[in-house]
Design a protein around this motif. Sequence first.
Motif, PDB file in Angstrom:
ATOM      1  N   LEU A  73       2.229   0.526  -6.728  1.00 31.20           N
ATOM      2  CA  LEU A  73       2.017   1.023  -5.378  1.00 31.20           C
ATOM      3  C   LEU A  73       0.932   2.094  -5.351  1.00 31.20           C
ATOM      4  O   LEU A  73       0.069   2.101  -4.464  1.00 31.20           O
ATOM      5  CB  LEU A  73       3.322   1.608  -4.829  1.00 31.20           C
ATOM      6  N   ARG A  74       0.976   3.002  -6.288  1.00 33.56           N
ATOM      7  CA  ARG A  74      -0.027   4.062  -6.333  1.00 33.56           C
ATOM      8  C   ARG A  74      -1.432   3.478  -6.455  1.00 33.56           C
ATOM      9  O   ARG A  74      -2.370   3.929  -5.805  1.00 33.56           O
ATOM     10  CB  ARG A  74       0.265   4.999  -7.503  1.00 33.56           C
ATOM     11  N   GLY A  75      -1.535   2.432  -7.291  1.00 29.44           N
ATOM     12  CA  GLY A  75      -2.839   1.804  -7.450  1.00 29.44           C
ATOM     13  C   GLY A  75      -3.327   1.152  -6.171  1.00 29.44           C
ATOM     14  O   GLY A  75      -4.513   1.233  -5.826  1.00 29.44           O
TER      15      GLY A  75
ATOM     16  N   LEU B  61      -2.297   1.881  -3.018  1.00 31.27           N
ATOM     17  CA  LEU B  61      -2.460   2.841  -1.938  1.00 31.27           C
ATOM     18  C   LEU B  61      -3.748   3.629  -2.081  1.00 31.27           C
ATOM     19  O   LEU B  61      -4.321   4.078  -1.090  1.00 31.27           O
ATOM     20  CB  LEU B  61      -1.263   3.790  -1.889  1.00 31.27           C
ATOM     21  N   GLY B  62      -4.222   3.804  -3.314  1.00 33.29           N
ATOM     22  CA  GLY B  62      -5.490   4.478  -3.539  1.00 33.29           C
ATOM     23  C   GLY B  62      -5.418   5.988  -3.405  1.00 33.29           C
ATOM     24  O   GLY B  62      -4.337   6.579  -3.366  1.00 33.29           O
ATOM     25  N   ASP B  63      -6.593   6.596  -3.296  1.00 37.42           N
ATOM     26  CA  ASP B  63      -6.702   8.057  -3.221  1.00 37.42           C
ATOM     27  C   ASP B  63      -6.857   8.513  -1.779  1.00 37.42           C
ATOM     28  O   ASP B  63      -7.378   7.769  -0.935  1.00 37.42           O
ATOM     29  CB  ASP B  63      -7.903   8.524  -4.052  1.00 37.42           C
ATOM     30  N   PRO B  64      -6.443   9.730  -1.472  1.00 42.76           N
ATOM     31  CA  PRO B  64      -5.731  10.645  -2.362  1.00 42.76           C
ATOM     32  C   PRO B  64      -4.307  10.163  -2.618  1.00 42.76           C
ATOM     33  O   PRO B  64      -3.732   9.482  -1.766  1.00 42.76           O
ATOM     34  CB  PRO B  64      -5.732  11.957  -1.584  1.00 42.76           C
ATOM     35  N   PRO B  65      -3.738  10.503  -3.776  1.00 42.76           N
ATOM     36  CA  PRO B  65      -2.386  10.044  -4.101  1.00 42.76           C
ATOM     37  C   PRO B  65      -1.383  10.504  -3.042  1.00 42.76           C
ATOM     38  O   PRO B  65      -1.458  11.627  -2.539  1.00 42.76           O
ATOM     39  CB  PRO B  65      -2.100  10.724  -5.449  1.00 42.76           C
TER      40      PRO B  65
END
Length: 217
Positions: free
Chosen positions: A197-199, A201-205
């Motif tokens: 999911l973090r990957g 959703l991208g930045d910023p975390p």
Amino acid sequence: MRVLVAEDERELADLVAEGLRRHAMAVDVAYDGAAATERLAVHDYDVLVLDRDLPAVHGDDICRDLARAGARTRILMLTAAASVPERVAGLGLGADDYLPKPFDYAELVARVQALGRRSRAPVAPVLTRGGLVLDTRHLQASRDGRHLRLSLKEFAVLEVLMRADGAVVSAEALLESAWDEHADPFTSAVRVIISRLRGKLGDPPCIHTVPGAGYRL
């Protein structure tokens, strides 16, 4: 959403469960009333899809006991007993909804989704937080206008985090809400999904780990 399908016709039970899983639900199956009673005692289900004429423990008894206990689990009776007096009797036992067999599958999914929303604190079907938008009815997600291609499990986990509205959600709570009873609590399943999911959703975390407690959006 966590759902229990209690149906003694195994093929039908498995088909219903598999179809609900395609809508990002975690689904367990019980083929008789005794198994259903055991699972209900262990897991906090949002919705119970209940056949009335179950072996071992009758569906009416399960429905009556849940109603008396004040359980938050919503009950959809799914049964061949389709006459008006039978529907009235089923609802009188404490069922929240009643769908006779044969049924339209799209209607079943819609009714389960509606009951699932009623089992929790009221929230809109479209969840928003910051730039995140999650459409729980159409299984669509975006961040800052960018469409996110999420797997069903990723979608389910993100929905739990968004419904928490900034509160910390433990790994155990995520397993209980987004996985079925076959999930091994000692595996890294939650950590892997969070990483994916973090990957995506991208930045910023926006998903943060709270050491020793869980995850917060």
